[in-house]
Enzyme design. Sequence first.
Site, mmCIF file in Angstrom:
data_model
loop_
_atom_site.group_PDB
_atom_site.id
_atom_site.type_symbol
_atom_site.label_atom_id
_atom_site.label_comp_id
_atom_site.label_asym_id
_atom_site.label_seq_id
_atom_site.Cartn_x
_atom_site.Cartn_y
_atom_site.Cartn_z
ATOM 1 N N ASP A 157 37.397 42.177 49.862
ATOM 2 C CA ASP A 157 38.011 41.053 49.165
ATOM 3 C C ASP A 157 37.907 39.815 50.063
ATOM 4 O O ASP A 157 37.766 39.935 51.282
ATOM 5 C CB ASP A 157 39.486 41.405 48.892
ATOM 6 C CG ASP A 157 40.284 40.210 48.416
ATOM 7 O OD1 ASP A 157 39.858 39.572 47.436
ATOM 8 O OD2 ASP A 157 41.325 39.904 49.031
ATOM 9 N N ASP A 204 40.000 36.381 49.604
ATOM 10 C CA ASP A 204 41.204 35.603 49.867
ATOM 11 C C ASP A 204 42.366 36.443 50.379
ATOM 12 O O ASP A 204 42.718 37.459 49.790
ATOM 13 C CB ASP A 204 41.627 34.844 48.601
ATOM 14 C CG ASP A 204 40.602 33.774 48.268
ATOM 15 O OD1 ASP A 204 40.143 33.102 49.203
ATOM 16 O OD2 ASP A 204 40.248 33.634 47.088
HETATM 17 MG MG MG Z 1 42.965 38.783 48.157
#
Ligand code: MG
Length: 226
Positions: free
Chosen positions: A9, A11
């Site tokens: 992932d 962010d």
């Molecule tokens: Mg995230």
Amino acid sequence: MQVTHLFLDADQTLFDFERAERAAFTAICLELSLPHDGQLYQLYSDINARMWALLEQGGITKTALRRERFRLWLEAAGFSADLEALSDGYTRYLGEMAFLFPGAEEFCRAAARKYPLYLATNGIAAVQRGRLARSPLANVFRKVYVSEDLGCEKPSPDFFLRMLADAGAKAENSLMVGDSLRADISGAQGVGMKACWYNPHSVGAGNAKPDYIVHSYEELYRLLEL
Ligand SMILES: [Mg+2]
């Protein structure tokens, strides 16, 4: 651990998105000569969170959200400004703010030496690709999957299935690492992937059952045997 493909992932796992949001907000306010301080940012941030909750319930589209959060903020703060300039300018600045967490670059480089490494992120494609291009991670990933391009968002099974198919990866041999229990962990597990929860602030997992939990990149090095 039998992992042939590793998906990360972006962010709050690699990129400090909260810092990027604050910086983009300040930048567009400066550009448009709008007042901006901690309180005004908090006001915006609360409205933004409400809009994202509404989006999750299907109460607003993402396109409408981008404008509406600023329209409500201007209204609440008692300011007037060109809504389009504010909304579009914010998105443009957000794509320029590439703040990696300390150690993220080194971790990704080490991981990419051992695994086919992919980025799997929700968001606006131009923003996510812009930030990545400006970061030291520009050439580290074999491929970058952004929800806007895939036409569906994490935790939708379609996001993960389309990504796995494109990468030529088997779900059971693939690991998703991310900070969101809903988007990353339950999303990946929903299609049979293994999921590792990145939980740097040691918050509770509730009913979620991640396959692995790590609190730092150091723990990820050990888990992935890097
Ligand atoms: Mg995230």
